[in-house]
Design a protein around this motif. Sequence first.
Motif, PDB file in Angstrom:
ATOM      1  N   GLN A 107     137.197 -89.733 -71.324  1.00 56.29           N
ATOM      2  CA  GLN A 107     136.947 -89.705 -69.881  1.00 56.29           C
ATOM      3  C   GLN A 107     136.846 -91.119 -69.330  1.00 56.29           C
ATOM      4  OE1 GLN A 107     133.352 -87.327 -69.884  1.00 56.29           O
ATOM      5  NE2 GLN A 107     134.442 -85.468 -69.294  1.00 56.29           N
ATOM      6  N   THR A 108     136.217 -92.002 -70.100  1.00 56.85           N
ATOM      7  CA  THR A 108     136.102 -93.407 -69.705  1.00 56.85           C
ATOM      8  C   THR A 108     137.488 -94.039 -69.591  1.00 56.85           C
ATOM      9  OG1 THR A 108     133.968 -93.595 -70.825  1.00 56.85           O
ATOM     10  CG2 THR A 108     135.106 -95.635 -70.321  1.00 56.85           C
ATOM     11  N   ALA A 109     138.351 -93.745 -70.568  1.00 56.53           N
ATOM     12  CA  ALA A 109     139.724 -94.268 -70.543  1.00 56.53           C
ATOM     13  C   ALA A 109     140.478 -93.750 -69.325  1.00 56.53           C
ATOM     14  CB  ALA A 109     140.458 -93.888 -71.823  1.00 56.53           C
ATOM     15  N   PHE A 110     140.278 -92.469 -69.001  1.00 55.08           N
ATOM     16  CA  PHE A 110     140.934 -91.880 -67.824  1.00 55.08           C
ATOM     17  C   PHE A 110     140.475 -92.586 -66.550  1.00 55.08           C
ATOM     18  CE2 PHE A 110     140.809 -88.925 -64.232  1.00 55.08           C
ATOM     19  CZ  PHE A 110     142.141 -88.554 -64.152  1.00 55.08           C
ATOM     20  N   CYS A 111     139.171 -92.788 -66.398  1.00 55.61           N
ATOM     21  CA  CYS A 111     138.633 -93.482 -65.215  1.00 55.61           C
ATOM     22  C   CYS A 111     139.209 -94.899 -65.114  1.00 55.61           C
ATOM     23  CB  CYS A 111     137.111 -93.550 -65.287  1.00 55.61           C
ATOM     24  SG  CYS A 111     136.291 -91.950 -65.182  1.00 55.61           S
ATOM     25  N   GLY A 112     139.305 -95.565 -66.260  1.00 60.42           N
ATOM     26  CA  GLY A 112     139.867 -96.914 -66.287  1.00 60.42           C
ATOM     27  C   GLY A 112     141.324 -96.944 -65.869  1.00 60.42           C
ATOM     28  N   SER A 113     142.091 -95.938 -66.301  1.00 62.07           N
ATOM     29  CA  SER A 113     143.521 -95.896 -65.960  1.00 62.07           C
ATOM     30  C   SER A 113     143.734 -95.702 -64.458  1.00 62.07           C
ATOM     31  CB  SER A 113     144.232 -94.784 -66.737  1.00 62.07           C
ATOM     32  OG  SER A 113     143.784 -93.508 -66.316  1.00 62.07           O
ATOM     33  N   ILE A 114     142.905 -94.852 -63.817  1.00 62.14           N
ATOM     34  CA  ILE A 114     143.003 -94.644 -62.374  1.00 62.14           C
ATOM     35  C   ILE A 114     142.614 -95.917 -61.626  1.00 62.14           C
ATOM     36  CG2 ILE A 114     142.154 -93.306 -60.404  1.00 62.14           C
ATOM     37  CD1 ILE A 114     143.898 -91.686 -62.279  1.00 62.14           C
ATOM     38  N   ALA A 115     141.561 -96.577 -62.129  1.00 67.05           N
ATOM     39  CA  ALA A 115     141.120 -97.838 -61.519  1.00 67.05           C
ATOM     40  C   ALA A 115     142.219 -98.899 -61.610  1.00 67.05           C
ATOM     41  CB  ALA A 115     139.854 -98.334 -62.209  1.00 67.05           C
ATOM     42  N   GLY A 116     142.878 -98.975 -62.772  1.00 70.81           N
ATOM     43  CA  GLY A 116     143.949 -99.945 -62.966  1.00 70.81           C
ATOM     44  C   GLY A 116     145.149 -99.675 -62.073  1.00 70.81           C
ATOM     45  N   SER A 117     145.526 -98.397 -61.968  1.00 71.13           N
ATOM     46  CA  SER A 117     146.655 -98.026 -61.119  1.00 71.13           C
ATOM     47  C   SER A 117     146.373 -98.362 -59.659  1.00 71.13           C
ATOM     48  CB  SER A 117     146.946 -96.527 -61.262  1.00 71.13           C
ATOM     49  OG  SER A 117     148.033 -96.148 -60.454  1.00 71.13           O
ATOM     50  N   SER A 118     145.139 -98.141 -59.213  1.00 70.43           N
ATOM     51  CA  SER A 118     144.757 -98.445 -57.834  1.00 70.43           C
ATOM     52  C   SER A 118     144.849 -99.940 -57.562  1.00 70.43           C
ATOM     53  CB  SER A 118     143.326 -97.968 -57.557  1.00 70.43           C
ATOM     54  OG  SER A 118     143.195 -96.588 -57.810  1.00 70.43           O
ATOM     55  N   ALA A 119     144.409-100.742 -58.530  1.00 75.74           N
ATOM     56  CA  ALA A 119     144.399-102.197 -58.360  1.00 75.74           C
ATOM     57  C   ALA A 119     145.805-102.797 -58.375  1.00 75.74           C
ATOM     58  CB  ALA A 119     143.556-102.836 -59.452  1.00 75.74           C
ATOM     59  N   ALA A 120     146.741-102.136 -59.072  1.00 75.60           N
ATOM     60  CA  ALA A 120     148.097-102.680 -59.227  1.00 75.60           C
ATOM     61  C   ALA A 120     148.796-102.899 -57.887  1.00 75.60           C
ATOM     62  CB  ALA A 120     148.939-101.758 -60.105  1.00 75.60           C
ATOM     63  N   PHE A 121     148.553-102.022 -56.921  1.00 73.79           N
ATOM     64  CA  PHE A 121     149.199-102.159 -55.617  1.00 73.79           C
ATOM     65  C   PHE A 121     148.758-103.440 -54.910  1.00 73.79           C
ATOM     66  CE2 PHE A 121     149.306 -97.594 -56.443  1.00 73.79           C
ATOM     67  CZ  PHE A 121     150.640 -97.322 -56.193  1.00 73.79           C
ATOM     68  N   PHE A 122     147.550-103.868 -55.207  1.00 74.26           N
ATOM     69  CA  PHE A 122     147.032-105.096 -54.602  1.00 74.26           C
ATOM     70  C   PHE A 122     147.362-106.314 -55.464  1.00 74.26           C
ATOM     71  CE2 PHE A 122     143.609-108.054 -53.378  1.00 74.26           C
ATOM     72  CZ  PHE A 122     143.762-108.029 -52.000  1.00 74.26           C
ATOM     73  N   SER A 123     147.301-106.143 -56.795  1.00 70.36           N
ATOM     74  CA  SER A 123     147.476-107.291 -57.688  1.00 70.36           C
ATOM     75  C   SER A 123     148.923-107.725 -57.868  1.00 70.36           C
ATOM     76  CB  SER A 123     146.860-106.994 -59.055  1.00 70.36           C
ATOM     77  OG  SER A 123     147.523-105.923 -59.694  1.00 70.36           O
ATOM     78  N   CYS A 124     149.882-106.815 -57.665  1.00 65.76           N
ATOM     79  CA  CYS A 124     151.291-107.161 -57.903  1.00 65.76           C
ATOM     80  C   CYS A 124     151.776-108.326 -57.033  1.00 65.76           C
ATOM     81  CB  CYS A 124     152.174-105.928 -57.714  1.00 65.76           C
ATOM     82  SG  CYS A 124     153.909-106.231 -58.139  1.00 65.76           S
TER      83      CYS A 124
END
Length: 301
Positions: A107-124
């Motif tokens: 579940q922690t890994a899943f939460c991390g993956s959603i957080a990472g995907s959300s940040a990618a739109f800003f970090s790219c």
Amino acid sequence: MSDFIRWTYENRLQISIDLAAGSVSGIANCLSSHPLDTVKVRMQMSDDGVLSTLKKILQNEGTKGFYKGMSFPILSIPITNAIVFSVYEFWKSFFIGNSNKQLTYSQTAFCGSIAGSSAAFFSCPIELTKCKLQMQSTEKIYKNPIDCIQQIYQKEGFKSLFRGMCATQQREILGYSAQFAVYELIKDLLCTLSQKAEPSTANLLISGGLAGVSCWTIGYPQDTIKTILQCQKPSDQAIYKVRFYDGGFLDCLRKKIISEGIGSIWKGYSVCILRSFYANAIGFYAYELARENLTSFYQLY
């Protein structure tokens, strides 16, 4: 949607704490890691080793060469980290609500993956600008981050600001899922070994450092391809077949391995791992410390 709005309103104080703590973590991470990040990017785009890269930067640009492209990340990475940690905390609450239960590591890994995907739109676009400025050695094409963005937009269009998005998404989703899961795993393991309920400072630093290593290990090949795609000149874009679903990622990966071998996608990894350990140790510790102090402050007042 209404549930999300209600949750946001009811937890607005905790969200503000997570955003602030994430910003503190981002600043700490950026200040400590940028010089070696510049070395990593230069190595990914050349055949030089660690020592020769360091020597070239020092000889041609001086110590300030290590800090090229830092102004934009130092202003924007706090926001990126704030997004990561606040989205992560939101999805944690999705699983456990306001209870004191612990997430499973999956579940922690899943939460991390959603957080990472959300940040990618800003970090790219931030990464694009940073890499372009970091690659400037003697020839100065861009004056500053704003000028870099303006030139890319004017010459190549708006969508070019998101070049390397597919690679960034892969790196962030895999990296942050591993990072948060490993952080919690190591933290729990060290607490068990020390027979303490709360993690010590050393525990948080070690957990954060190893979490950073896992994040960059699983996402490093994607980062190399992202750097190549983002640093290429407009005239070089025909080299890779850019498909709508991968932005040239698969073709770039295939050609890189065929022409230079599998080891080529790991260029700069040694520098990156050194950087990721101490920078993420500092970043996670700063987050935990800021979150604890901000929570205590709000409870007081």
